[in-house]
Motif scaffolding. Structure first.
Motif, mmCIF file in Angstrom:
data_model
loop_
_atom_site.group_PDB
_atom_site.id
_atom_site.type_symbol
_atom_site.label_atom_id
_atom_site.label_comp_id
_atom_site.label_asym_id
_atom_site.label_seq_id
_atom_site.Cartn_x
_atom_site.Cartn_y
_atom_site.Cartn_z
ATOM 1 N N SER A 45 -2.127 -3.477 -1.839
ATOM 2 C CA SER A 45 -1.314 -4.621 -2.257
ATOM 3 C C SER A 45 -1.153 -4.617 -3.769
ATOM 4 O O SER A 45 -2.089 -4.297 -4.501
ATOM 5 C CB SER A 45 -1.976 -5.940 -1.848
ATOM 6 N N GLU A 46 0.051 -4.984 -4.203
ATOM 7 C CA GLU A 46 0.328 -5.095 -5.628
ATOM 8 C C GLU A 46 1.004 -6.435 -5.878
ATOM 9 O O GLU A 46 1.961 -6.792 -5.189
ATOM 10 C CB GLU A 46 1.237 -3.967 -6.098
ATOM 11 N N ASN A 77 3.176 -10.982 -3.464
ATOM 12 C CA ASN A 77 2.826 -9.564 -3.566
ATOM 13 C C ASN A 77 3.516 -8.738 -2.486
ATOM 14 O O ASN A 77 4.120 -9.267 -1.568
ATOM 15 C CB ASN A 77 1.307 -9.367 -3.517
ATOM 16 N N VAL A 86 -3.541 -3.392 -8.502
ATOM 17 C CA VAL A 86 -3.480 -3.245 -7.048
ATOM 18 C C VAL A 86 -4.851 -3.483 -6.411
ATOM 19 O O VAL A 86 -5.883 -3.310 -7.046
ATOM 20 C CB VAL A 86 -2.941 -1.857 -6.626
ATOM 21 N N ILE A 133 -3.710 5.880 -8.856
ATOM 22 C CA ILE A 133 -2.960 4.649 -9.099
ATOM 23 C C ILE A 133 -3.318 4.147 -10.488
ATOM 24 O O ILE A 133 -4.491 4.047 -10.838
ATOM 25 C CB ILE A 133 -3.289 3.585 -8.032
ATOM 26 N N THR A 160 2.614 -5.569 0.164
ATOM 27 C CA THR A 160 1.515 -4.840 0.774
ATOM 28 C C THR A 160 2.074 -3.740 1.656
ATOM 29 O O THR A 160 3.010 -3.970 2.414
ATOM 30 C CB THR A 160 0.623 -5.775 1.616
ATOM 31 N N ARG A 220 -2.033 -1.636 -13.029
ATOM 32 C CA ARG A 220 -1.066 -2.243 -12.100
ATOM 33 C C ARG A 220 -1.644 -3.401 -11.296
ATOM 34 O O ARG A 220 -0.913 -4.149 -10.683
ATOM 35 C CB ARG A 220 -0.508 -1.188 -11.156
#
Length: 95
Positions: A87-88, A66, A12, A6, A68, A10
């Motif tokens: 989660s982002e 967000n 996350v 990832i 998730t 980002r």
């Protein structure tokens, strides 16, 4: 086995949640990445999205702040041992 990386930019947050042995309707964080989940590390009653993942159905929760995703993690006997939560934060663009 496929390993995904990832992008660190980002923002996350990731965690592995497990069921509490004495109360299978509750979950807690077993391990977390660089940030804790929005709900925190405490013992919590299952919410609908994570319950579905513990039943074997990957699911997503779209929140205002967000997104998730929850994915069931199985052990070598194919039993669901936990749920991976990623989660982002949402990016808001104003025009």
């Amino acid at each position: 086995m496929l390993t995904e990386r990832i992008d660190g930019g980002r923002g996350v947050a990731g965690a592995l949640r497990i069921r509490r042995p004495e109360d299978p309707a509750s979950v807690e964080v077993m391990v977390a990445g660089k940030a804790l989940p929005k709900e925190g590390p405490g013992i919590l009653p299952m919410w609908p999205e994570i319950r579905r993942a513990f039943e074997g159905l990957p699911t997503r929760w779209d929140r205002p702040s967000n997104e998730t995703v929850y994915y069931p993690i199985r052990n070598s006997e194919e039993d669901i041992a936990g749920v991976l939560e990623i989660s982002e934060p949402r990016k808001f663009y104003f025009v």
